[in-house]
Design a protein around this motif. Structure first.
Motif, PDB file in Angstrom:
ATOM      1  N   LYS A 176       0.810  -1.215   0.000  1.00 32.26           N
ATOM      2  CA  LYS A 176       0.000   0.000   0.000  1.00 32.26           C
ATOM      3  C   LYS A 176       0.847   1.271   0.000  1.00 32.26           C
ATOM      4  O   LYS A 176       0.501   2.266  -0.655  1.00 32.26           O
ATOM      5  N   GLU A 177       1.948   1.228   0.712  1.00 30.93           N
ATOM      6  CA  GLU A 177       2.796   2.424   0.807  1.00 30.93           C
ATOM      7  C   GLU A 177       3.572   2.696  -0.482  1.00 30.93           C
ATOM      8  O   GLU A 177       4.240   3.734  -0.597  1.00 30.93           O
ATOM      9  N   GLU A 178       3.476   1.813  -1.456  1.00 26.90           N
ATOM     10  CA  GLU A 178       4.167   1.990  -2.730  1.00 26.90           C
ATOM     11  C   GLU A 178       3.263   2.599  -3.807  1.00 26.90           C
ATOM     12  O   GLU A 178       3.656   2.705  -4.964  1.00 26.90           O
ATOM     13  N   VAL A 182      -4.221   3.557   0.845  1.00 26.22           N
ATOM     14  CA  VAL A 182      -3.151   4.143   0.042  1.00 26.22           C
ATOM     15  C   VAL A 182      -3.242   5.662   0.108  1.00 26.22           C
ATOM     16  O   VAL A 182      -4.271   6.222   0.495  1.00 26.22           O
ATOM     17  N   LYS A 183      -2.164   6.341  -0.255  1.00 22.82           N
ATOM     18  CA  LYS A 183      -2.118   7.802  -0.166  1.00 22.82           C
ATOM     19  C   LYS A 183      -2.997   8.421  -1.245  1.00 22.82           C
ATOM     20  O   LYS A 183      -2.921   8.062  -2.418  1.00 22.82           O
ATOM     21  N   GLU A 211       6.993  12.563  -3.437  1.00 25.20           N
ATOM     22  CA  GLU A 211       6.988  11.106  -3.330  1.00 25.20           C
ATOM     23  C   GLU A 211       7.540  10.439  -4.596  1.00 25.20           C
ATOM     24  O   GLU A 211       7.968   9.293  -4.561  1.00 25.20           O
TER      25      GLU A 211
END
Length: 220
Positions: free
Chosen positions: A161-163, A182-183, A217
């Protein structure tokens, strides 16, 4: 490190208000109701075609949705005849996608359009192969803000998820991203105002397509 970007379609990658308004307004007039201003579809759209019809019907005076099934059938048929009516990518989108592609970022789409229509629009406007994965609504993938489509992408490509960054222009998109963990990146050039993106807790908000590739990011 970000490895993939998931993009909403309508109002994020492509300007599509007229393509949605045209068949619904035609169906409204067919049953004797008034067509709604195209700008109203900024608020009708975003939660699937059927919900856009329901909102347009209520504003046209059919509070009880008496005409819903008839208009749904007509509008879907007329939309299918010309789903690309006045559809075009937002200025700067193509250039940002190319930058992301050069960075090796996986490019995907998750749309509330029916799956076949989403594939047709994306591949016609952007060309086959621009996006690694296109996911529309189907029996197996409910409309957003259900996060199933995001999870399908994560699983298919072995992503954490952080990718992942998720880009969208409505409250539905922000909820989808948060539901998936997710972001969420809100974009202000689409259907809804900055205030809505803020109210639904976008992690970042950007004001132009050129800002996509400039996100911190994506600089790692």
């Amino acid at each position: 490190m970000i490895k993939a970007c998931i993009f909403d379609l309508d109002g994020t990658l492509t300007e599509t208000q007229e393509s949605i308004a045209r068949p619904i307004n035609r169906a409204l007039e067919h049953v004797g109701l008034s067509a709604m201003p195209v700008e109203n579809y900024n608020y009708y759209a975003g939660d699937g075609f059927d919900n856009a019809i329901r909102r347009a019907l209520r504003d046209a005076g059919d509070e009880d949705l008496i005409h819903f099934e008839e208009i749904r059938k007509l509008a879907r048929a007329w939309f299918a005849e010309d789903p690309l009516y006045h559809v075009h990518p937002y200025e700067g989108i193509l250039q940002s996608l190319e930058v992301l592609r050069r960075k090796g970022i996986l490019l995907t789409v998750f749309s509330n359009k029916p799956h076949g229509g989403a594939v047709d629009v994306v591949e016609t406007i952007f060309g086959k192969g621009t996006f690694d994965h296109i996911q529309g609504q189907s029996d197996a993938v409910p409309i957003k803000p259900d996060p199933t489509g995001v999870f399908e992408i994560l699983q298919k490509y072995g992503l954490r998820k952080e990718e992942v960054l998720y880009f969208g222009d409505t409250n539905t998109d922000m909820l989808t991203a948060h539901n998936a963990g997710v972001k969420a990146v809100g974009v202000t050039w689409g259907f809804r105002p900055r205030s809505e993106l803020e109210a639904y807790h976008a992690d970042r908000i950007i004001d132009s397509p050129s800002a996509i590739a400039e996100l911190p990011e994506l600089q790692e």
